[in-house]
Design a protein around this motif. Structure first.
Motif, PDB file in Angstrom:
ATOM      1  N   ALA A  90     -60.304 -32.117  43.946  1.00 45.92           N
ATOM      2  CA  ALA A  90     -60.788 -33.493  43.693  1.00 45.92           C
ATOM      3  C   ALA A  90     -59.607 -34.388  43.324  1.00 45.92           C
ATOM      4  O   ALA A  90     -59.526 -35.545  43.758  1.00 45.92           O
ATOM      5  N   ILE A  91     -58.672 -33.863  42.543  1.00 44.79           N
ATOM      6  CA  ILE A  91     -57.467 -34.630  42.205  1.00 44.79           C
ATOM      7  C   ILE A  91     -56.628 -34.877  43.459  1.00 44.79           C
ATOM      8  O   ILE A  91     -56.144 -35.976  43.693  1.00 44.79           O
ATOM      9  N   LYS A  92     -56.482 -33.836  44.285  1.00 46.64           N
ATOM     10  CA  LYS A  92     -55.744 -33.987  45.564  1.00 46.64           C
ATOM     11  C   LYS A  92     -56.334 -35.135  46.386  1.00 46.64           C
ATOM     12  O   LYS A  92     -55.595 -35.996  46.870  1.00 46.64           O
ATOM     13  N   ASN A  93     -57.662 -35.148  46.522  1.00 45.49           N
ATOM     14  CA  ASN A  93     -58.320 -36.193  47.308  1.00 45.49           C
ATOM     15  C   ASN A  93     -58.086 -37.574  46.699  1.00 45.49           C
ATOM     16  O   ASN A  93     -57.845 -38.543  47.419  1.00 45.49           O
ATOM     17  N   ALA A  94     -58.153 -37.659  45.372  1.00 46.97           N
ATOM     18  CA  ALA A  94     -57.981 -38.956  44.707  1.00 46.97           C
ATOM     19  C   ALA A  94     -56.533 -39.450  44.829  1.00 46.97           C
ATOM     20  O   ALA A  94     -56.283 -40.651  44.891  1.00 46.97           O
ATOM     21  N   LEU A  95     -55.591 -38.525  44.881  1.00 45.61           N
ATOM     22  CA  LEU A  95     -54.173 -38.913  44.951  1.00 45.61           C
ATOM     23  C   LEU A  95     -53.799 -39.523  46.303  1.00 45.61           C
ATOM     24  O   LEU A  95     -52.864 -40.316  46.393  1.00 45.61           O
ATOM     25  N   GLY A  96     -54.517 -39.138  47.358  1.00 43.10           N
ATOM     26  CA  GLY A  96     -54.239 -39.703  48.683  1.00 43.10           C
ATOM     27  C   GLY A  96     -52.828 -39.401  49.151  1.00 43.10           C
ATOM     28  O   GLY A  96     -52.363 -38.261  49.040  1.00 43.10           O
ATOM     29  N   ASP A  97     -52.103 -40.446  49.637  1.00 44.78           N
ATOM     30  CA  ASP A  97     -50.779 -40.217  50.224  1.00 44.78           C
ATOM     31  C   ASP A  97     -49.665 -40.099  49.174  1.00 44.78           C
ATOM     32  O   ASP A  97     -48.510 -39.847  49.498  1.00 44.78           O
ATOM     33  N   ARG A  98     -49.984 -40.322  47.912  1.00 47.79           N
ATOM     34  CA  ARG A  98     -49.044 -40.195  46.783  1.00 47.79           C
ATOM     35  C   ARG A  98     -47.905 -41.220  46.851  1.00 47.79           C
ATOM     36  O   ARG A  98     -46.879 -41.047  46.196  1.00 47.79           O
ATOM     37  N   PHE A  99     -48.070 -42.272  47.655  1.00 45.23           N
ATOM     38  CA  PHE A  99     -47.042 -43.304  47.752  1.00 45.23           C
ATOM     39  C   PHE A  99     -46.921 -44.069  46.436  1.00 45.23           C
ATOM     40  O   PHE A  99     -47.914 -44.345  45.781  1.00 45.23           O
ATOM     41  N   GLY A 100     -45.694 -44.434  46.084  1.00 46.41           N
ATOM     42  CA  GLY A 100     -45.468 -45.302  44.926  1.00 46.41           C
ATOM     43  C   GLY A 100     -45.585 -44.637  43.575  1.00 46.41           C
ATOM     44  O   GLY A 100     -45.514 -45.305  42.544  1.00 46.41           O
ATOM     45  N   LEU A 101     -45.756 -43.328  43.577  1.00 51.23           N
ATOM     46  CA  LEU A 101     -45.944 -42.641  42.291  1.00 51.23           C
ATOM     47  C   LEU A 101     -44.598 -42.266  41.655  1.00 51.23           C
ATOM     48  O   LEU A 101     -43.583 -42.138  42.329  1.00 51.23           O
ATOM     49  N   LYS A 102     -44.630 -42.039  40.354  1.00 46.07           N
ATOM     50  CA  LYS A 102     -43.423 -41.570  39.674  1.00 46.07           C
ATOM     51  C   LYS A 102     -43.056 -40.153  40.131  1.00 46.07           C
ATOM     52  O   LYS A 102     -41.922 -39.736  40.041  1.00 46.07           O
ATOM     53  N   ARG A 103     -44.059 -39.400  40.525  1.00 44.13           N
ATOM     54  CA  ARG A 103     -43.924 -38.053  41.082  1.00 44.13           C
ATOM     55  C   ARG A 103     -43.639 -36.971  40.023  1.00 44.13           C
ATOM     56  O   ARG A 103     -44.226 -35.912  40.055  1.00 44.13           O
ATOM     57  N   PHE A 104     -42.683 -37.206  39.123  1.00 44.39           N
ATOM     58  CA  PHE A 104     -42.353 -36.206  38.099  1.00 44.39           C
ATOM     59  C   PHE A 104     -42.965 -36.593  36.751  1.00 44.39           C
ATOM     60  O   PHE A 104     -43.079 -37.783  36.429  1.00 44.39           O
ATOM     61  N   GLY A 105     -43.291 -35.587  35.975  1.00 44.19           N
ATOM     62  CA  GLY A 105     -43.763 -35.854  34.615  1.00 44.19           C
ATOM     63  C   GLY A 105     -43.507 -34.634  33.757  1.00 44.19           C
ATOM     64  O   GLY A 105     -43.524 -33.502  34.251  1.00 44.19           O
ATOM     65  N   TYR A 106     -43.221 -34.861  32.485  1.00 42.80           N
ATOM     66  CA  TYR A 106     -43.039 -33.712  31.590  1.00 42.80           C
ATOM     67  C   TYR A 106     -43.424 -34.112  30.175  1.00 42.80           C
ATOM     68  O   TYR A 106     -43.443 -35.301  29.837  1.00 42.80           O
ATOM     69  N   ALA A 107     -43.729 -33.106  29.370  1.00 41.01           N
ATOM     70  CA  ALA A 107     -44.100 -33.376  27.983  1.00 41.01           C
ATOM     71  C   ALA A 107     -43.839 -32.136  27.132  1.00 41.01           C
ATOM     72  O   ALA A 107     -43.938 -31.003  27.623  1.00 41.01           O
ATOM     73  N   ILE A 108     -43.480 -32.372  25.890  1.00 44.66           N
ATOM     74  CA  ILE A 108     -43.402 -31.283  24.906  1.00 44.66           C
ATOM     75  C   ILE A 108     -44.346 -31.681  23.780  1.00 44.66           C
ATOM     76  O   ILE A 108     -44.162 -32.730  23.157  1.00 44.66           O
TER      77      ILE A 108
END
Ligand SMILES: [Mn+2]
Length: 191
Positions: free
Chosen positions: A74-92
């Motif tokens: 469902a997340i894959k479908n909502a993300l679509g082509d992933r254009f314009g995204l930050k792409r990376f994320g991290y957290a501690i």
């Protein structure tokens, strides 16, 4: 608004997921597994997805696995082509004694590394191996690269909860828009 709805019915389980990636963290998680509800709730609240999950099934392992598949897809479908995204994320993320790290790349190459030291076999009403299986299956269905590590901690509930919060914050960062990014955030020209 990036939204999606997905249902999956097999001889083992019946799962439905409805979500809005650009939400406010409003959620309703209804599975027969209390700790899974708690963790998916954390995912929603800290990634700010609006999320409705309903799951029924024969065995806990099947329910855990299939919720992870349907939620990931469902997340894959909502993300679509992933254009314009930050792409990376991290957290501690800390939770009392526990400290957990998550790092995500939304490139569509599923790879999951989970480095956790869980001394017990169970937490609340879940087997720890099912929790690990959930994280793996979830990430592979998004699909994304995900690294998770528990840096320290004593209490197993705290350790796992810190992991889910770290995953949620990483995803939120990765799928947020980068104002300066035009098109795909990859030198290949596709994600
Ligand atoms: Mn808790």
């Amino acid at each position: 608004m990036r939204t999606s709805k997905l249902e999956r019915k097999t001889k083992e389980t019946e799962i439905s997921v409805s979500l809005n990636l650009d939400g406010i963290g409003k959620c309703s998680i209804d599975t027969p597994i209390a700790f899974l509800n708690h963790m998916v709730n954390e995912l929603s609240v800290h990634s700010l997805i609006d999320l409705e999950v309903k799951a029924r099934g024969d065995l806990k392992h099947h329910i855990v696995e299939d919720v992870a598949i349907v939620l990931g897809k469902a997340i894959k479908n909502a993300l679509g082509d992933r254009f314009g995204l930050k792409r990376f994320g991290y957290a501690i993320v800390p939770m009392d004694d526990a400290l957990a790290l998550a790092s995500v790349d939304l490139v569509q190459r599923p790879y999951v590394s989970i480095k956790v030291n869980l001394e017990k076999q169970r937490v609340e009403d879940m087997a720890c191996e099912d929790i690990i299986h959930f994280i793996e299956t979830f990430a592979k269905n998004i699909p994304c690269t995900l690294h998770v590590e528990i840096l320290k901690g004593e209490n197993i509930h705290h350790k796992i909860e810190a992991v889910f919060k770290a995953i949620a914050l990483s995803l939120r960062e990765a799928w947020s828009y980068d104002e300066r990014r035009i098109g795909t955030p990859s030198s290949k020209g596709m994600m």
